[in-house]
Write a protein that holds these residues in place. Structure first.
Motif, PDB file in Angstrom:
ATOM      1  N   GLU A 184      -7.642   6.031  -0.856  1.00 25.11           N
ATOM      2  CA  GLU A 184      -6.935   6.279  -2.102  1.00 25.11           C
ATOM      3  C   GLU A 184      -7.019   7.750  -2.502  1.00 25.11           C
ATOM      4  N   THR A 185      -5.928   8.226  -3.119  1.00 27.09           N
ATOM      5  CA  THR A 185      -5.913   9.576  -3.651  1.00 27.09           C
ATOM      6  C   THR A 185      -6.453   9.556  -5.079  1.00 27.09           C
ATOM      7  N   GLU A 186      -6.587  10.738  -5.666  1.00 28.10           N
ATOM      8  CA  GLU A 186      -7.221  10.845  -6.976  1.00 28.10           C
ATOM      9  C   GLU A 186      -6.359  10.228  -8.076  1.00 28.10           C
ATOM     10  N   THR A 187      -7.052   9.769  -9.118  1.00 29.13           N
ATOM     11  CA  THR A 187      -6.369   9.234 -10.289  1.00 29.13           C
ATOM     12  C   THR A 187      -5.521  10.318 -10.947  1.00 29.13           C
ATOM     13  N   GLN A 188      -4.289   9.958 -11.319  1.00 32.29           N
ATOM     14  CA  GLN A 188      -3.370  10.915 -11.923  1.00 32.29           C
ATOM     15  C   GLN A 188      -2.833  10.462 -13.275  1.00 32.29           C
ATOM     16  N   GLY A 189      -2.938   9.185 -13.595  1.00 30.50           N
ATOM     17  CA  GLY A 189      -2.370   8.695 -14.846  1.00 30.50           C
ATOM     18  C   GLY A 189      -2.969   7.352 -15.214  1.00 30.50           C
ATOM     19  N   ARG A 190      -2.208   6.557 -15.944  1.00 32.54           N
ATOM     20  CA  ARG A 190      -2.723   5.289 -16.474  1.00 32.54           C
ATOM     21  C   ARG A 190      -2.038   4.055 -15.916  1.00 32.54           C
ATOM     22  N   ALA A 191      -1.023   4.220 -15.099  1.00 29.10           N
ATOM     23  CA  ALA A 191      -0.219   3.075 -14.668  1.00 29.10           C
ATOM     24  C   ALA A 191      -0.865   2.363 -13.482  1.00 29.10           C
ATOM     25  N   ASP A 192      -0.783   1.033 -13.497  1.00 32.11           N
ATOM     26  CA  ASP A 192      -1.075   0.235 -12.317  1.00 32.11           C
ATOM     27  C   ASP A 192       0.184   0.180 -11.470  1.00 32.11           C
ATOM     28  N   ALA A 193       0.031   0.254 -10.149  1.00 31.71           N
ATOM     29  CA  ALA A 193       1.199   0.230  -9.270  1.00 31.71           C
ATOM     30  C   ALA A 193       0.846  -0.459  -7.974  1.00 31.71           C
ATOM     31  N   ALA A 194       1.868  -1.059  -7.353  1.00 32.35           N
ATOM     32  CA  ALA A 194       1.721  -1.697  -6.047  1.00 32.35           C
ATOM     33  C   ALA A 194       2.958  -1.382  -5.222  1.00 32.35           C
ATOM     34  N   PHE A 195       2.750  -1.058  -3.970  1.00 37.19           N
ATOM     35  CA  PHE A 195       3.837  -0.774  -3.035  1.00 37.19           C
ATOM     36  C   PHE A 195       4.077  -2.025  -2.209  1.00 37.19           C
ATOM     37  N   VAL A 196       5.329  -2.485  -2.172  1.00 34.48           N
ATOM     38  CA  VAL A 196       5.645  -3.739  -1.497  1.00 34.48           C
ATOM     39  C   VAL A 196       6.858  -3.522  -0.605  1.00 34.48           C
ATOM     40  N   VAL A 197       6.816  -4.097   0.593  1.00 33.32           N
ATOM     41  CA  VAL A 197       7.902  -3.921   1.558  1.00 33.32           C
ATOM     42  C   VAL A 197       8.409  -5.282   2.021  1.00 33.32           C
ATOM     43  N   ARG A 198       9.605  -5.247   2.617  1.00 37.55           N
ATOM     44  CA  ARG A 198      10.150  -6.417   3.315  1.00 37.55           C
ATOM     45  C   ARG A 198      10.503  -6.004   4.734  1.00 37.55           C
ATOM     46  N   ASP A 199      10.045  -6.802   5.706  1.00 42.45           N
ATOM     47  CA  ASP A 199      10.389  -6.544   7.092  1.00 42.45           C
ATOM     48  C   ASP A 199      10.667  -7.878   7.770  1.00 42.45           C
ATOM     49  N   ASN A 200      10.888  -7.840   9.059  1.00 40.89           N
ATOM     50  CA  ASN A 200      11.232  -9.052   9.798  1.00 40.89           C
ATOM     51  C   ASN A 200      10.075  -9.583  10.637  1.00 40.89           C
ATOM     52  N   ARG A 201       8.846  -9.160  10.273  1.00 42.89           N
ATOM     53  CA  ARG A 201       7.671  -9.632  10.989  1.00 42.89           C
ATOM     54  C   ARG A 201       6.650 -10.251  10.049  1.00 42.89           C
ATOM     55  N   HIS A 202       5.924  -9.434   9.326  1.00 44.74           N
ATOM     56  CA  HIS A 202       4.798  -9.922   8.531  1.00 44.74           C
ATOM     57  C   HIS A 202       5.068  -9.976   7.024  1.00 44.74           C
ATOM     58  N   HIS A 203       6.128  -9.360   6.559  1.00 44.10           N
ATOM     59  CA  HIS A 203       6.383  -9.261   5.111  1.00 44.10           C
ATOM     60  C   HIS A 203       7.819  -9.695   4.803  1.00 44.10           C
ATOM     61  N   ARG A 204       8.184 -10.846   5.285  1.00 46.39           N
ATOM     62  CA  ARG A 204       9.575 -11.303   5.183  1.00 46.39           C
ATOM     63  C   ARG A 204       9.994 -11.593   3.745  1.00 46.39           C
ATOM     64  N   THR A 205       9.080 -12.063   2.901  1.00 45.56           N
ATOM     65  CA  THR A 205       9.456 -12.503   1.549  1.00 45.56           C
ATOM     66  C   THR A 205       8.650 -11.801   0.459  1.00 45.56           C
ATOM     67  N   ASP A 206       7.949 -10.715   0.789  1.00 45.52           N
ATOM     68  CA  ASP A 206       7.027 -10.120  -0.191  1.00 45.52           C
ATOM     69  C   ASP A 206       7.738  -9.638  -1.454  1.00 45.52           C
ATOM     70  N   ILE A 207       8.892  -8.987  -1.294  1.00 47.09           N
ATOM     71  CA  ILE A 207       9.592  -8.463  -2.476  1.00 47.09           C
ATOM     72  C   ILE A 207      10.139  -9.608  -3.316  1.00 47.09           C
ATOM     73  N   GLU A 208      10.756 -10.576  -2.696  1.00 50.80           N
ATOM     74  CA  GLU A 208      11.275 -11.721  -3.453  1.00 50.80           C
ATOM     75  C   GLU A 208      10.141 -12.471  -4.138  1.00 50.80           C
ATOM     76  N   ARG A 209       9.022 -12.633  -3.446  1.00 52.73           N
ATOM     77  CA  ARG A 209       7.896 -13.340  -4.045  1.00 52.73           C
ATOM     78  C   ARG A 209       7.359 -12.604  -5.260  1.00 52.73           C
ATOM     79  N   ALA A 210       7.324 -11.264  -5.194  1.00 58.39           N
ATOM     80  CA  ALA A 210       6.858 -10.484  -6.346  1.00 58.39           C
ATOM     81  C   ALA A 210       7.782 -10.681  -7.543  1.00 58.39           C
ATOM     82  N   TYR A 211       9.092 -10.657  -7.310  1.00 61.66           N
ATOM     83  CA  TYR A 211      10.053 -10.935  -8.381  1.00 61.66           C
ATOM     84  C   TYR A 211       9.798 -12.309  -8.990  1.00 61.66           C
TER      85      TYR A 211
END
Length: 420
Positions: A184-211
């Protein structure tokens, strides 16, 4: 600090600084400034890169960065960015830029047929410390000076611990990479954040599931502004259930579409959604290209993923999820301005036009419910990532365009209609 959300399978990081960027005017200004300030590394991925005023401005800055020793990797999609002239590409390659195309394919009678399973992400990581995530490509049609066809769109600039996961993901450049990993890089602010991707192998539904997790948890308000809206049955059911339990559900969709068939598909859903209380607005100022949403006062997302079968079941996508009240207030103010000033509310009479869709309602829902499984039957070859440096060896004019699956320099003209 990071924490795992077991329900959604996401790793949330605390202490991030975020800035919402609207349209090319704000986005290119911040991106070009970040490239100009880069000291060690640039990792850029985009669906579309055109040889227009924006593309050439980017090329000049990448050249300057490469000449001062910055390590640069660029990945463009072989369908969205079908070719480059030697005058554009050769100087970058000669300066040491690692310039690659995702799954370029030859054309058939000048037509590009490699529509499915595209690299649709729009990402930039600068020096491993700052990232840009969103839906804005590198083309002049994201600027108001482009005219009536200029797109309305969004991105977010982020600094803080979440950038480490984005950085590792783009460095690995693999569809199956896990975005949660990385120091992890240094703290810069107050927001919580998560990076989420969709691909055709291991993350097929991650974005839809987050919604869908966010929609199910909604207590007061859901606002979704999305260019191509034709989600699956389960997604629609979550929206309808939310509206029925008293949550205000607003959809901002295209009213001046760059792909008319997409608007017709979305309109076929209006009647079913509105009878449960979902409010629908069509954005009519210009083509809408955004992919943003918020739920209640804290949850939001900005990214590349549309809510249609291509994005949810086939393409490679990337979104940033945010939990931060200040960011939500800013995003809500932008969307509120849209639906009040530039949108036409859809009335029940207009929604009834969706009944003209050629599929009966029950069959349409069945198709929506089953589409993700059916999409797996489409061609699933392993996409190639082609180094365009190979195309310049031998000095043949136009070889770079050929290697990228282009019909020639004219193929990069930006004014053609194209989903982006």
């Amino acid at each position: 600090m990071s924490r795992l959300d077991p329900a959604a399978g996401l790793r949330w990081t605390q202490g991030n600084r975020l800035e919402l960027l609207e349209n090319g005017e704000a986005f290119y200004r911040r991106v070009f400034a970040a490239i100009d300030a880069a000291r060690t590394e640039l990792q850029l991925e985009t669906f579309i890169l055109f040889e227009d005023e924006v593309g050439w401005a980017l090329q000049r800055r990448l050249l300057d960065a490469a000449r001062r020793g910055v390590k640069i990797r660029v990945l463009v999609d072989g369908y969205g960015s079908p070719g480059f002239s030697p005058g554009f590409l050769d100087p970058l390659v000669q300066a040491g830029v690692d310039f690659r195309a995702f799954d370029p394919q030859p054309t058939l009678l000048g037509m590009r047929l490699n529509l499915f399973r595209r690299m649709h992400r729009k990402l930039l990581v600068v020096d491993g410390a700052r990232a840009f995530v969103g839906g804005i490509n590198y083309s002049a049609d994201h600027l108001r000076t482009f005219g009536p066809d200029a797109k309305q769109d969004y991105a977010v600039e982020v600094e803080g611990p979440v950038v480490a996961g984005i950085h590792r993901f783009v460095r690995e450049g693999a569809a199956g990479a896990t975005p949660a990993a990385g120091a992890e890089t240094e703290t810069q602010g107050r927001a919580d954040a998560a990076f989420v991707v969709r691909d055709n192998r291991h993350h097929r539904t991650d974005i839809e599931r987050a919604y869908r997790e966010a929609i199910r948890a909604a207590k007061s308000e859901i606002i979704i502004a999305n260019a191509y809206f034709f989600p699956g049955y389960g997604f629609l059911r979550e929206l309808r259930h939310a509206a029925r339990r008293g949550v205000t559900v607003r959809l901002i969709l295209q009213g001046e579409p760059d792909v008319p068939a997409a608007m017709l598909a979305a309109r076929s859903l209006y009647r079913h959604l509105m009878r449960d209380g979902v409010e629908i607005y069509e954005y009519c100022a210009r083509p809408f290209h955004g992919k943003v949403a918020l739920v209640d006062e804290e949850w939001a997302t900005v990214g590349s993923s549309n809510l249609d079968p291509l994005s949810l079941s086939l393409n490679l996508e990337a979104n940033l999820l945010v939990r931060d009240r200040m960011f939500n207030r800013q995003l809500r103010a932008r969307m509120q301005r849209m639906w009040r000033d530039d949108c036409t509310p859809v009335a029940a009479a207009a929604a009834a036009r969706g009944r003209r869709w050629w599929l009966p309602s029950s069959l349409l829902y069945h198709v929506l419910r089953r589409f993700p499984a059916w999409a797996g039957w489409l061609p699933a070859h392993r996409p190639r990532v082609v180094p365009l440096a190979e195309a310049t060896r031998g000095g043949r004019a136009g070889a770079a365009a050929q290697a990228a699956g282009s019909a020639g320099h004219d193929a990069v003209a930006p004014r053609g209609r194209r989903r982006a």
